[in-house]
Structures are given as structure tokens and as C-alpha cells.
Write a protein that holds these residues in place. Sequence first.
Motif, PDB file in Angstrom:
ATOM      1  N   GLY A   1     -33.088  87.069 -26.363  1.00 50.35           N
ATOM      2  CA  GLY A   1     -32.226  87.461 -25.062  1.00 50.35           C
ATOM      3  C   GLY A   1     -30.956  87.428 -25.618  1.00 50.35           C
ATOM      4  O   GLY A   1     -30.121  87.112 -26.529  1.00 50.35           O
ATOM      5  N   PRO A   2     -29.932  88.006 -24.171  1.00 50.54           N
ATOM      6  CA  PRO A   2     -28.632  87.918 -24.470  1.00 50.54           C
ATOM      7  C   PRO A   2     -28.194  86.765 -24.420  1.00 50.54           C
ATOM      8  O   PRO A   2     -28.893  85.765 -23.749  1.00 50.54           O
ATOM      9  CB  PRO A   2     -28.421  88.845 -23.201  1.00 50.54           C
ATOM     10  CG  PRO A   2     -29.583  88.797 -22.313  1.00 50.54           C
ATOM     11  CD  PRO A   2     -30.583  88.819 -23.062  1.00 50.54           C
ATOM     12  N   VAL A   3     -26.856  86.558 -24.716  1.00 48.43           N
ATOM     13  CA  VAL A   3     -26.114  85.022 -24.805  1.00 48.43           C
ATOM     14  C   VAL A   3     -24.765  85.124 -24.483  1.00 48.43           C
ATOM     15  O   VAL A   3     -24.185  86.232 -25.035  1.00 48.43           O
ATOM     16  CB  VAL A   3     -26.629  84.379 -26.172  1.00 48.43           C
ATOM     17  CG1 VAL A   3     -26.157  85.203 -27.379  1.00 48.43           C
ATOM     18  CG2 VAL A   3     -26.047  82.976 -26.116  1.00 48.43           C
ATOM     19  N   THR A   4     -24.275  84.260 -23.933  1.00 47.04           N
ATOM     20  CA  THR A   4     -22.763  84.332 -23.705  1.00 47.04           C
ATOM     21  C   THR A   4     -22.361  83.074 -24.629  1.00 47.04           C
ATOM     22  O   THR A   4     -22.913  81.911 -24.647  1.00 47.04           O
ATOM     23  CB  THR A   4     -22.496  83.863 -22.328  1.00 47.04           C
ATOM     24  OG1 THR A   4     -22.779  82.640 -21.943  1.00 47.04           O
ATOM     25  CG2 THR A   4     -23.120  84.912 -21.375  1.00 47.04           C
ATOM     26  N   VAL A   5     -21.142  83.325 -25.180  1.00 47.85           N
ATOM     27  CA  VAL A   5     -20.379  82.402 -25.930  1.00 47.85           C
ATOM     28  C   VAL A   5     -19.013  82.094 -25.474  1.00 47.85           C
ATOM     29  O   VAL A   5     -18.240  82.955 -25.335  1.00 47.85           O
ATOM     30  CB  VAL A   5     -20.616  82.774 -27.497  1.00 47.85           C
ATOM     31  CG1 VAL A   5     -19.586  81.692 -28.371  1.00 47.85           C
ATOM     32  CG2 VAL A   5     -21.917  82.782 -28.081  1.00 47.85           C
ATOM     33  N   THR A   6     -18.571  80.926 -25.202  1.00 53.46           N
ATOM     34  CA  THR A   6     -17.295  80.610 -24.675  1.00 53.46           C
ATOM     35  C   THR A   6     -16.626  79.421 -25.367  1.00 53.46           C
ATOM     36  O   THR A   6     -17.214  78.489 -25.503  1.00 53.46           O
ATOM     37  CB  THR A   6     -17.375  80.322 -23.171  1.00 53.46           C
ATOM     38  OG1 THR A   6     -17.950  81.184 -22.245  1.00 53.46           O
ATOM     39  CG2 THR A   6     -16.045  79.872 -22.612  1.00 53.46           C
ATOM     40  N   GLU A   7     -15.617  79.988 -26.180  1.00 58.57           N
ATOM     41  CA  GLU A   7     -14.876  78.818 -26.687  1.00 58.57           C
ATOM     42  C   GLU A   7     -14.163  77.963 -25.788  1.00 58.57           C
ATOM     43  O   GLU A   7     -13.717  78.324 -24.913  1.00 58.57           O
ATOM     44  CB  GLU A   7     -13.837  79.375 -27.684  1.00 58.57           C
ATOM     45  CG  GLU A   7     -12.840  78.186 -28.414  1.00 58.57           C
ATOM     46  CD  GLU A   7     -11.930  78.690 -29.210  1.00 58.57           C
ATOM     47  OE1 GLU A   7     -11.195  78.107 -29.959  1.00 58.57           O
ATOM     48  OE2 GLU A   7     -11.672  80.117 -29.117  1.00 58.57           O
ATOM     49  N   LEU A   8     -14.375  76.409 -26.201  1.00 56.93           N
ATOM     50  CA  LEU A   8     -13.685  75.369 -25.292  1.00 56.93           C
ATOM     51  C   LEU A   8     -12.603  74.825 -25.985  1.00 56.93           C
ATOM     52  O   LEU A   8     -12.747  74.127 -27.260  1.00 56.93           O
ATOM     53  CB  LEU A   8     -14.632  74.299 -25.012  1.00 56.93           C
ATOM     54  CG  LEU A   8     -15.839  74.983 -24.422  1.00 56.93           C
ATOM     55  CD1 LEU A   8     -16.792  73.695 -23.892  1.00 56.93           C
ATOM     56  CD2 LEU A   8     -15.626  75.809 -22.950  1.00 56.93           C
ATOM     57  N   ALA A   9     -11.262  75.269 -26.038  1.00 59.50           N
ATOM     58  CA  ALA A   9     -10.173  75.131 -26.807  1.00 59.50           C
ATOM     59  C   ALA A   9      -9.257  74.008 -25.836  1.00 59.50           C
ATOM     60  O   ALA A   9      -8.870  74.204 -24.723  1.00 59.50           O
ATOM     61  CB  ALA A   9      -9.580  76.159 -26.854  1.00 59.50           C
ATOM     62  N   PRO A  10      -8.710  72.861 -26.597  1.00 57.86           N
ATOM     63  CA  PRO A  10      -7.798  71.890 -26.011  1.00 57.86           C
ATOM     64  C   PRO A  10      -6.630  72.597 -25.592  1.00 57.86           C
ATOM     65  O   PRO A  10      -6.198  73.402 -26.528  1.00 57.86           O
ATOM     66  CB  PRO A  10      -7.530  70.892 -26.912  1.00 57.86           C
ATOM     67  CG  PRO A  10      -8.917  70.991 -28.011  1.00 57.86           C
ATOM     68  CD  PRO A  10      -9.121  72.308 -27.808  1.00 57.86           C
ATOM     69  N   GLN A  11      -6.004  72.069 -24.501  1.00 56.12           N
ATOM     70  CA  GLN A  11      -4.652  72.745 -23.901  1.00 56.12           C
ATOM     71  C   GLN A  11      -3.537  72.069 -24.764  1.00 56.12           C
ATOM     72  O   GLN A  11      -4.046  70.853 -25.322  1.00 56.12           O
ATOM     73  CB  GLN A  11      -4.467  72.711 -22.516  1.00 56.12           C
ATOM     74  CG  GLN A  11      -5.292  73.578 -21.990  1.00 56.12           C
ATOM     75  CD  GLN A  11      -5.091  73.262 -20.256  1.00 56.12           C
ATOM     76  OE1 GLN A  11      -5.519  72.184 -19.771  1.00 56.12           O
ATOM     77  NE2 GLN A  11      -4.794  74.536 -19.627  1.00 56.12           N
ATOM     78  N   LYS A  12      -2.367  72.559 -24.934  1.00 58.69           N
ATOM     79  CA  LYS A  12      -1.382  71.972 -25.708  1.00 58.69           C
ATOM     80  C   LYS A  12      -1.145  70.636 -25.226  1.00 58.69           C
ATOM     81  O   LYS A  12      -0.733  70.343 -23.847  1.00 58.69           O
ATOM     82  CB  LYS A  12      -0.041  72.861 -25.599  1.00 58.69           C
ATOM     83  CG  LYS A  12       0.956  72.451 -26.680  1.00 58.69           C
ATOM     84  CD  LYS A  12       2.153  73.288 -26.646  1.00 58.69           C
ATOM     85  CE  LYS A  12       3.313  72.888 -27.625  1.00 58.69           C
ATOM     86  NZ  LYS A  12       4.311  73.679 -27.676  1.00 58.69           N
ATOM     87  N   GLY A  13      -1.116  69.423 -25.987  1.00 53.37           N
ATOM     88  CA  GLY A  13      -0.806  68.114 -25.627  1.00 53.37           C
ATOM     89  C   GLY A  13      -1.919  67.246 -25.262  1.00 53.37           C
ATOM     90  O   GLY A  13      -2.018  66.155 -24.814  1.00 53.37           O
ATOM     91  N   THR A  14      -3.260  67.951 -25.226  1.00 51.90           N
ATOM     92  CA  THR A  14      -4.558  67.408 -24.968  1.00 51.90           C
ATOM     93  C   THR A  14      -4.851  66.650 -26.167  1.00 51.90           C
ATOM     94  O   THR A  14      -4.499  66.925 -27.384  1.00 51.90           O
ATOM     95  CB  THR A  14      -5.545  67.952 -24.137  1.00 51.90           C
ATOM     96  OG1 THR A  14      -5.869  69.103 -25.187  1.00 51.90           O
ATOM     97  CG2 THR A  14      -4.935  68.354 -22.927  1.00 51.90           C
ATOM     98  N   VAL A  15      -5.761  65.682 -26.346  1.00 52.79           N
ATOM     99  CA  VAL A  15      -6.478  65.011 -27.356  1.00 52.79           C
ATOM    100  C   VAL A  15      -7.338  65.865 -28.035  1.00 52.79           C
ATOM    101  O   VAL A  15      -8.370  66.336 -27.217  1.00 52.79           O
ATOM    102  CB  VAL A  15      -6.919  63.638 -26.989  1.00 52.79           C
ATOM    103  CG1 VAL A  15      -7.626  62.915 -28.179  1.00 52.79           C
ATOM    104  CG2 VAL A  15      -5.936  62.779 -26.620  1.00 52.79           C
ATOM    105  N   GLY A  16      -7.182  66.264 -29.151  1.00 52.57           N
ATOM    106  CA  GLY A  16      -8.539  67.137 -29.767  1.00 52.57           C
ATOM    107  C   GLY A  16      -9.650  66.300 -30.290  1.00 52.57           C
ATOM    108  O   GLY A  16      -9.630  65.024 -30.489  1.00 52.57           O
TER     109      GLY A  16
END
Length: 480
Positions: A465-480
Motif C-alpha cells: 500500500g501507500p507509505v509516507t516517509v518523513t526525514e527527522l533531522a536534528p536542528q542546528k545546535g542539537t545533539v546528533g
Amino acid sequence: MSVLPGGLRVCVESVPQYGRGLAAVALTVAAGGDDDPAGRHGTAHLVEHLMFPRSGREGSADPAGEGYAALVAGAGGVCNAETHRDHTVFHTTVPAELLPDALAWEAGRLLGFAPTEDVIRTETDVIGEEIRGAGDAGRYWESALGALYPGSRDSFGTAAELAGITAGEVEAFFRAHYTAPRMVLSVVGDVDPARVMAVVREVFGGVGVIGVAGVARAAVVARVAGEVRTAEEPRAAEQTRAAREIRAVGKIRIAEEARTAEAPRTARDIRTAEQTHTARAPRAETEIRTAPLPAARPGVAVGHPLPDPVAERPAYLAQAVLAQVLGRSRLPALARSARDGHRLTSATVTCGYHGQWLASAAPDLTLAVLGRAPGTEVGAAVDIWRSVLRAVADGPLPEAEHRRAVNSLLVAWHRQADSLPTRAVALGRDALLLPVSAGPDALPAELRRTTPAEVSAAARALLEGPVTVTELAPQKGTVG
């Protein structure tokens, strides 16, 4: 289940074994984020807040300004509410002997709903803080639902759109959606159903009844609620309050009473006629990429549509079991192991509205949130997710693993069944959103009938079926 003349559905269940000496009341209303007017996203959420008045009003059931929550707390009880995409639910728990008072207060705030501009401003500020403090998981879920079903609304709202809302707009929403045929009142606990129904017929008789009869019954609500708090006051003062309540309720309600006396409609009829956008099929694309969202650490959120919990209930329950299999055993083990130099650092899988299965009608979704280790790209993480689904789809699922997943859902259900407010809410949701449901007590047997083959089929449905993909990216200054 009984239906009052105005169309209010009432469900009363005596279960003293779950809470001797206590009673819970739930009012479930077919009004949520999807019903918000254009440009006023968050109106349903705001009305939920305004059902807990924080200031007095001459002629109201609470002229001293105690507020509904204060009245409940003064009785030793607790209360709360939740706005969802397709409904809002209010729940209160009190000592069983004070149930008549709690019912009178509940009816009183329906019949006396008339928020002032200053209270509206206060509550919009509170909602703004709630929006800013909302957890990341909620944003991921809402993003996936909006991508699969364009037009669906989250339940929180938008602070900017609520900033200019007026009392007239709020009352118009209330009059349009808080009508008797769109509401279910459920009472659960150490109660006598016949006595409860007698009180309900008395104090809720003014909800959705035509003309003078409805206004007269509103005076009864004010009188019953007033007796609880002001028994020492002279009878003449009480009658004065009742007369004022008649006038106040008449101004607010008389315009809608002729319309709300229609015959009760099912929840499905309401959704078809007034919420058609929520019944759209998900987009046909196999993969839908959405805009990246900020996160504390790198990750990816993957969303899949769920079957209709009414029309496709066995398939829906198989998805609930699949989420347990993936989230409790398959993915955690994978997150601890390396795969071609790439790996996941964490993995959670939830089934249903913000992780609450059978808490919403269609559309709904399963959401996987995967943490990405350094060097693991979004596509690679999604490929890992698909490989796990494929392993289950190729099944059959081992019987022991299947049984553990089913048992974990059963344990959760039994723990919730011991909670009076949870049980009252479940009864209201079943009646309003899942009209063919046999009730919460039928759920354990339904889960036990779910087979390993059905869980494998559920995994195949997600792959195809259909699927959504959302990248979760640290904001500048956050811990990666």
C-alpha cells in the motif's frame, strides 16, 4: 443503550467489580479537528477547553465562578477531556453517591454554554502553550496522516488562526456540532442503571428537545445542580436562579432546538454527510515523501494507512497485533545489531490514533519511528523497515511470537477495563464511531481469533500500500 427524545444516546453499565463506590461519566461528541471551520483551525479544541468554564455568569448554574472542574474536585472527583480528529470526549469520575450531581453539572455546562471574550482569550493562550509543548511523536503522526489523506486536520489547532476567533464563532460551532444526535453519554460503575436513567431523563431532557419544553427542563438542570452547592440558601433565591437560567438558556439554545430534534443518525451517516473529506482513499503513490521535521536525533517516520475498524475489523486487529510483533521483538533486536555497516539506534511502532488503537474511525494509520545511526541514510533506514515487514509477510509467523503479541494486547486491555473512565470512554466511542462493535468485552475474543496468517497478510498490506516517509533531522545546535 437508550435514546432520549432529542436524540441523545445513553449507555449505562453497572460494573461494581471495577470500582466499588465510584462512578464514571463520559460524554462523547462527534466534533473534532476535521470539523474546524476554514481559517479557524483549533475551534473544536477551544470548545473543549470552554466546556470547563473559569468565570461565573449571572443566571448560570455556576454563578460563583467555581467552574466545572472545581465542582468535581470539591466532590472528591477528577475530570479531563481530549479532542481528537473525529470526536471530543469528556470524562469525570466521582463517588457513586454524587453521580446525580455530576450528571446535573454535565448537563448544566451543555445547556449554559456561553463563553465570554475574556475567557476565550485566556483559553486560546493556554492552547497556544499546549501546541508549543506538543511532543514530537504527535507531529510525526499528523504529518503522515495529512500526506495520506489530504484535508485531514490535527486536533490541536493553529495559534495564529485562533487568535482572532470571536464568541459568536465559538457559539456557532457549538450549536452546529454539540447537538443531541451527535452525542453519546456513557455511565459506568457502582450504579443502578434504572436510577441513573431516571436522573439522566430529568437533567438531560432539555438537550435537543423542541421549544418551551426544552427550556423548562433546563431550569430543572439548574435547580438540581444548585441544590448540591447551595442547599442552605433560601428556596426563593434558588427559584430566582432557575428563572434566570431559563432566560439564559433560551437565548443560547432556542434557535437550534428545532433542528436538533431530528431522529438520531448513526455515526457513519454523520461522517458521510458532514465529514466526507475524511473518507477519501489514500493517495495512490507507493511512497510519499513529506517535508523534513526537526528532531533531537536523526531518524525517519514511516506511515501506513490502516483498514477501516468497522468494515474491515479483522484486518484492523491483525494490524494491531503486527505492530506489537514489530515493536516488541523484531525491530528492537534489529536496532541492537549491525547490517552492512548501517543500523538503527531505536524503533517504535504504534497502531492507531497517536498510538491508541480503536480510538478513531477511518482514516487512521500505523506509524514507525526509526532512529538512524551515523552513516545510515533515510532510504537505508526505510529499506531496513521494509525488510522486517517482508520477513513477517513471507511467514508464517511463529506461533509463540504471535501468542506473545496477542497476550500483550490482552494485558493492556484488561488493565484498561479496570479503569472506570477508560471503560466509559470506550463505550461512548464504540457507540459513536464503531456502531457495529459488540462492545469492549467482545474484544479479547476477537483478538484471540487473529491468526498468524492474518498478521502475515497485514505485513503484506503495508508493503503493497501507500507509505509516507518523513526525514527527522536534528536542528542546528542539537545533539546528533
